[in-house]
Design a protein around this motif. Structure first.
Motif, PDB file in Angstrom:
ATOM      1  N   ASN A   1       0.947  -1.320   0.030  1.00 53.12           N
ATOM      2  CA  ASN A   1      -0.030  -0.112  -0.037  1.00 53.12           C
ATOM      3  C   ASN A   1       0.897   1.247   0.001  1.00 53.12           C
ATOM      4  O   ASN A   1       0.485   2.257  -0.602  1.00 53.12           O
ATOM      5  CB  ASN A   1      -0.958  -0.035   1.362  1.00 53.12           C
ATOM      6  CG  ASN A   1      -1.684  -0.970   1.115  1.00 53.12           C
ATOM      7  OD1 ASN A   1      -2.638  -1.372   0.155  1.00 53.12           O
ATOM      8  ND2 ASN A   1      -2.161  -1.708   2.257  1.00 53.12           N
ATOM      9  N   ALA A   2       1.811   1.052   0.545  1.00 50.60           N
ATOM     10  CA  ALA A   2       2.850   2.230   0.743  1.00 50.60           C
ATOM     11  C   ALA A   2       4.256   1.600   0.722  1.00 50.60           C
ATOM     12  O   ALA A   2       4.494   0.539   0.966  1.00 50.60           O
ATOM     13  CB  ALA A   2       2.592   3.154   1.821  1.00 50.60           C
ATOM     14  N   PRO A   3       5.287   2.652   0.526  1.00 48.40           N
ATOM     15  CA  PRO A   3       6.956   2.116   0.658  1.00 48.40           C
ATOM     16  C   PRO A   3       7.129   1.443   2.246  1.00 48.40           C
ATOM     17  O   PRO A   3       6.146   1.802   2.954  1.00 48.40           O
ATOM     18  CB  PRO A   3       7.732   3.373   0.137  1.00 48.40           C
ATOM     19  CG  PRO A   3       6.766   4.224  -0.455  1.00 48.40           C
ATOM     20  CD  PRO A   3       5.429   3.854  -0.245  1.00 48.40           C
ATOM     21  N   ARG A   4       7.987   0.517   2.204  1.00 52.67           N
ATOM     22  CA  ARG A   4       8.339  -0.148   3.373  1.00 52.67           C
ATOM     23  C   ARG A   4       9.776   0.187   3.724  1.00 52.67           C
ATOM     24  O   ARG A   4      10.497   0.370   2.873  1.00 52.67           O
ATOM     25  CB  ARG A   4       8.117  -1.418   3.392  1.00 52.67           C
ATOM     26  CG  ARG A   4       6.530  -2.064   3.241  1.00 52.67           C
ATOM     27  CD  ARG A   4       6.664  -3.713   3.141  1.00 52.67           C
ATOM     28  NE  ARG A   4       7.427  -4.119   1.959  1.00 52.67           N
ATOM     29  CZ  ARG A   4       8.471  -4.759   1.824  1.00 52.67           C
ATOM     30  NH1 ARG A   4       9.072  -5.117   3.042  1.00 52.67           N
ATOM     31  NH2 ARG A   4       9.110  -5.119   0.720  1.00 52.67           N
TER      32      ARG A   4
ATOM     33  N   GLU B   1       7.717  -2.345   8.205  1.00 52.73           N
ATOM     34  CA  GLU B   1       6.468  -1.420   8.318  1.00 52.73           C
ATOM     35  C   GLU B   1       6.526  -0.394   7.214  1.00 52.73           C
ATOM     36  O   GLU B   1       7.512   0.113   6.830  1.00 52.73           O
ATOM     37  CB  GLU B   1       6.774  -0.724   9.837  1.00 52.73           C
ATOM     38  CG  GLU B   1       5.542   0.070  10.174  1.00 52.73           C
ATOM     39  CD  GLU B   1       5.640   0.780  11.338  1.00 52.73           C
ATOM     40  OE1 GLU B   1       4.925   1.712  11.701  1.00 52.73           O
ATOM     41  OE2 GLU B   1       6.544   0.263  12.291  1.00 52.73           O
ATOM     42  N   GLU B   2       5.383  -0.310   6.831  1.00 49.40           N
ATOM     43  CA  GLU B   2       4.987   0.872   5.747  1.00 49.40           C
ATOM     44  C   GLU B   2       5.183   2.039   6.337  1.00 49.40           C
ATOM     45  O   GLU B   2       4.691   2.304   7.641  1.00 49.40           O
ATOM     46  CB  GLU B   2       3.524   0.476   5.043  1.00 49.40           C
ATOM     47  CG  GLU B   2       3.514  -0.475   4.313  1.00 49.40           C
ATOM     48  CD  GLU B   2       2.089  -0.764   3.703  1.00 49.40           C
ATOM     49  OE1 GLU B   2       1.071   0.073   4.083  1.00 49.40           O
ATOM     50  OE2 GLU B   2       2.024  -1.615   2.926  1.00 49.40           O
ATOM     51  N   ILE B   3       5.729   3.222   5.604  1.00 50.24           N
ATOM     52  CA  ILE B   3       5.861   4.369   5.905  1.00 50.24           C
ATOM     53  C   ILE B   3       4.510   5.051   6.235  1.00 50.24           C
ATOM     54  O   ILE B   3       3.259   4.637   5.535  1.00 50.24           O
ATOM     55  CB  ILE B   3       6.688   5.228   4.919  1.00 50.24           C
ATOM     56  CG1 ILE B   3       5.813   5.482   3.677  1.00 50.24           C
ATOM     57  CG2 ILE B   3       7.846   4.918   4.805  1.00 50.24           C
ATOM     58  CD1 ILE B   3       6.224   6.745   2.963  1.00 50.24           C
ATOM     59  N   PRO B   4       4.220   5.825   7.435  1.00 48.68           N
ATOM     60  CA  PRO B   4       3.152   6.508   7.753  1.00 48.68           C
ATOM     61  C   PRO B   4       2.740   7.735   6.629  1.00 48.68           C
ATOM     62  O   PRO B   4       3.511   8.001   5.768  1.00 48.68           O
ATOM     63  CB  PRO B   4       3.394   7.128   8.930  1.00 48.68           C
ATOM     64  CG  PRO B   4       4.623   7.359   9.109  1.00 48.68           C
ATOM     65  CD  PRO B   4       5.250   6.340   8.152  1.00 48.68           C
ATOM     66  N   GLN B   5       1.442   7.746   6.543  1.00 51.10           N
ATOM     67  CA  GLN B   5       0.996   8.798   5.481  1.00 51.10           C
ATOM     68  C   GLN B   5       1.572  10.373   5.725  1.00 51.10           C
ATOM     69  O   GLN B   5       1.753  10.868   4.684  1.00 51.10           O
ATOM     70  CB  GLN B   5      -0.649   8.901   5.543  1.00 51.10           C
ATOM     71  CG  GLN B   5      -1.164   9.939   4.486  1.00 51.10           C
ATOM     72  CD  GLN B   5      -2.722   9.615   4.491  1.00 51.10           C
ATOM     73  OE1 GLN B   5      -3.346   9.209   5.578  1.00 51.10           O
ATOM     74  NE2 GLN B   5      -3.487  10.138   3.497  1.00 51.10           N
TER      75      GLN B   5
END
Length: 87
Positions: free
Chosen positions: A15-18, A59-63
Motif C-alpha cells: 500500500n505504501a513504501p516499506r 513497516e510501511e511508512i506513515p501517511q
C-alpha cells in the motif's frame, strides 16, 4: 553520525513504501556500502532520514511522510529516465 534508511515498494503488493533497512553509525555505513555495491542511487535528506529511522523494519511508512518519500521516488524515476535516454 552517519544515518541511512532503505525503502522498498512493490507496486501490486504494498500500500505504501516499506522500510527494509535502517541504522546509524557502522550499520548506516554498511547499508550505504551495500547500496553502492548494487548501484542503487543514494538520496540525501537528513530530516526525512531522521523521521524514517523511527519506523520499524518491514513497516510501511506513515501517511505523514508520503510527500517526502514521493520526492525520493520522483527523483529516482528521473534518474532512470535519464539513464535510459543515454543508452
Amino acid at each position: 553520525m552517519q544515518k541511512a534508511v532503505a525503502l522498498a515498494y512493490k507496486k501490486n503488493q504494498d500500500n505504501a513504501p516499506r522500510v527494509i533497512a535502517s541504522g546509524k553509525g557502522l550499520l548506516a555505513q554498511n547499508i550505504i556500502t551495500k547500496a553502492k555495491d548494487f548501484n542503487i542511487p543514494l538520496f540525501c535528506n537528513k530530516n526525512l532520514v531522521d523521521s524514517l529511522l523511527e519506523i520499524q523494519i518491514n513497516e510501511e511508512i506513515p501517511q505523514i511522510l508520503y510527500d517526502g518519500v514521493v520526492e525520493v521516488f520522483i527523483w529516482l524515476n528521473k534518474l532512470e529516465e535519464k539513464a535510459q535516454m543515454s543508452r
